[in-house]
Design a protein around this motif. Structure first.
Motif: not given
Lengths: 318, 326
Positions: B23, B27, B30, B34, B91, B94, B98, B101, B198, B201
């Motif tokens: 993950l 990211l 990603f 971007l 992002i 984010i 993540i 978390y 969750p 999150l």
């Protein structure tokens, strides 16, 4: 079959209304709906006052010709323009959570073997889930519509005509379609992803890509500029071969743009269709509506397929 | 094991775990994608401006006039980074969430928390090690992006950065680092606090949504100057002095709008980085002393948020919370 779908759908709505996460997001969404009307009204009246003040200063400076008032002839519905962004942001997150929780909840509690031991087919089950999600979204948007319409009554000078209320209704109808796409996305990943957190995160990443990346590539605007309805409506489209190519190739997949374009027209922010009725606005922009519907059909089919491949006995959620 | 050893072991473990996490790698890829897209879009936008300028110039020359009234588009490489900064705001935050978390969820979820807490391990080592390891990780990610930008603009675009521009770029990434560490700490403290992971999150994403996207958006749409493309005051042909006189009469409205923006860590970060990189025109081509004389307040806010996040993470750490998972 219809009875089973109906039972599952009602059950889905009842459970959602007891979930704290859903209620938290719903509360944020409602608060922002109310707040958006206030912001719209406050901005509008302040701009008008600033314009008058500017005129007096310019007169003092000896000017005699002035540009027209920028908020003159702005339709009453434009006061709701921030709702486009809130549905685009909070609504989409809420929708993903609704879809995600819908299936994850049952995977975690282990009731799926029990449900499928009853005379419930997989298509009926997923149909019930999707109908439940639709009910939940309709419930959320019906309250939002009521809050918007009622709060407008408290704004001095803002009296909506029947045609405007109709357009506001269609705006929430389009919002329903847009949010349903993201609920289906949340549901889809909750069916086939092994890890609960990943099942929530991947749709959020896809949402970011659909909401910011595709519009940037097709319009040339920076990501944050896409959050201001005035920018979206009035900035000229980027020129150049690259953007023409990107628009031709990617625009059909840009779900957020379909929603935004339809909303800008329905709320009268786009001037070309400002005087038209709701149905005629939709018919003028039917290609955006059709593409939204096609996205829904694709995701419905993907969900049916994902559930048909889902193994109850091998499922081990982490 | 001494506390300092435990601190280093946990930090190393955090780093090693993250670089193996699909993950996280997804990211980061990603985000890199971007950044590439935003640079590409900025370059094509500039190319299009130049083409329009040349076309207009040609038309003016053909009609027998001089092109003096046209403003030639100026290329500033750091101004090409507006989209990149905005993606880091969205992002990057984010990624911070993540990581924060995962730092706690992996211990709670795999029951390694019980094993860890059976050792003589204090909260300072545990939380400190997590923050240190992940901070290094964030630094590595930003370092890759930093290099990617330099290579893209200098190597592919054939534009050489001046020393001052490189320093400004470095400072912008330092501020991005502080901003991302804040989101890491914030998500970590929420995951420590909530029993259901969750839920932690979802709450983290809700707060992200409100403070990163919604509040700045409200401030932006309430800005009188943003009501007309090109600016309201420009459309009225008003001087800076006249604008100030008008705005002075609407202090309450402006204060409310400003208070909205001040409450968002993202807005402080954006103001600081936009000024440093000269994306905001009034700071373009200016020295650092000029920029920081104006923007020190935003710097203090960003650092303050980050320190507050770290302190709260230490304060919320209790053995019971780590063991308390559904």
């Amino acid at each position: 079959m219809a009875k089973i779908i109906f039972t599952l759908a009602i059950n889905e709505l009842k459970i959602l209304l007891r979930e704290k996460t859903f209620l938290l997001l719903l509360a944020i969404f409602m608060a922002m709906t109310f707040f958006s009307v206030y912001i719209g009204w406050s901005t509008r009246t302040t701009i008008f006052a600033i314009y008058r003040e500017s005129l007096s200063i310019l007169r003092e400076a000896g000017m005699s010709k002035f540009p027209p008032d920028p908020v003159l002839n702005v339709p009453a519905l434009a006061v709701f323009n921030n709702m486009i962004v809130y549905i685009f942001l909070i609504g989409a997150l809420l929708a993903i959570v609704i879809g995600h929780r819908s299936f994850i909840r049952e995977r975690k509690s282990g009731v799926l073997p029990l449900i499928f031991s009853r005379p419930v087919g997989r298509k009926e089950y997923i149909g019930g889930k999707m109908a439940g999600i639709m009910l939940a979204l309709a419930f959320v948007l019906a309250i939002t519509f009521a809050v918007s319409a009622l709060s407008s009554l408290f704004i001095p000078g803002l009296r909506m005509s029947f045609a405007e209320i109709e357009k506001l209704f269609f705006f929430y109808g389009v919002s329903f379609l847009y949010l349903f796409v993201f609920s289906l996305l949340g549901l889809l990943f909750s069916i086939f992803m092994r890890a609960e957190s990943m099942a929530l995160l991947v749709p959020i990443i896809i949402w970011v890509a659909l909401s910011f990346v595709l519009p940037e590539l097709t319009t040339g605007q920076n990501p944050v500029a896409l959050l201001n309805p005035v920018n979206i409506a009035q900035s000229p489209q980027a020129q150049g071969q690259f953007f023409v190519w990107a628009r031709n190739l990617l625009a059909p997949f840009s779900i957020s743009q379909h929603f935004t374009v339809l909303s800008l027209h329905l709320l009268g922010i786009e001037k070309q269709t400002e005087a038209s009725g709701g149905l005629s606005v939709l018919s003028v922009n039917f290609q955006h509506l059709i593409l939204l519907m096609i996205s829904i059909f694709i995701f419905v089919a993907a969900n049916i397929f994902a559930l048909s491949k889902y193994s109850i006995t091998r499922d081990k959620i982490v | 094991m001494r506390n300092s050893d435990a601190f280093i072991v946990i930090a190393k473990k955090e780093y090693a775990d993250a670089v193996k996490n699909v993950l996280f790698l997804t990211l980061v890829s990603f985000l890199l994608g971007l950044v590439g897209i935003s640079l590409l879009v900025a370059a094509f936008n500039f190319q299009s401006q130049v083409a329009q300028y040349n076309q207009a110039l040609e038309q003016i020359k053909q009609s027998g006039l001089t092109g003096a009234m046209l403003e030639e588009p100026q290329y500033y490489p750091l101004q090409m980074l507006r989209g990149t900064v905005e993606y880091l705001e969205i992002i990057g935050a984010i990624i911070g969430i993540i990581l924060g978390y995962l730092a706690i969820a992996k211990e709670k979820g795999a029951n390694t928390a019980r094993l860890l807490l059976s050792r003589p391990l204090g909260g300072v080592s545990f939380v400190g090690g997590k923050i240190f390891g992940n901070s290094l990780l964030i630094l590595s990610v930003l370092g890759i992006i930093f290099l990617f930008i330099i290579v893209s603009i200098s190597g592919i675009g054939h534009v050489l950065f001046s020393q001052l521009e490189l320093l400004k770029l470095f400072l912008a990434f330092l501020f991005s680092f502080i901003y991302l560490v804040f989101f890491f700490c914030f998500a970590m403290l929420l995951t420590l606090f909530f029993r259901s992971m969750p839920h932690a999150l979802i709450v983290a994403f809700s707060v992200w949504l409100v403070f990163v996207l919604i509040i700045p958006q409200i401030g932006d749409t309430m800005d009188p100057d943003n009501q007309v493309p090109g600016g309201f005051f420009n459309s009225m042909h008003m001087t800076q002095d006249q604008q100030k006189r008008v705005i002075a009469k609407f202090k309450r409205y402006e204060n409310f709008r400003n208070a909205m923006e001040e409450s968002s860590v993202e807005k402080h970060y954006e103001r600081l980085v936009f000024a440093t990189l000269g994306i905001k025109d009034m700071y373009n081509d200016k020295g650092l002393s000029f920029i920081f004389k104006d923007k020190w307040g935003d710097l203090v806010w960003v650092i303050g948020y980050c320190i507050m996040g770290a302190i709260l993470s230490f304060a919320l750490f209790k053995n019971g919370r780590l063991l308390n998972s559904p």
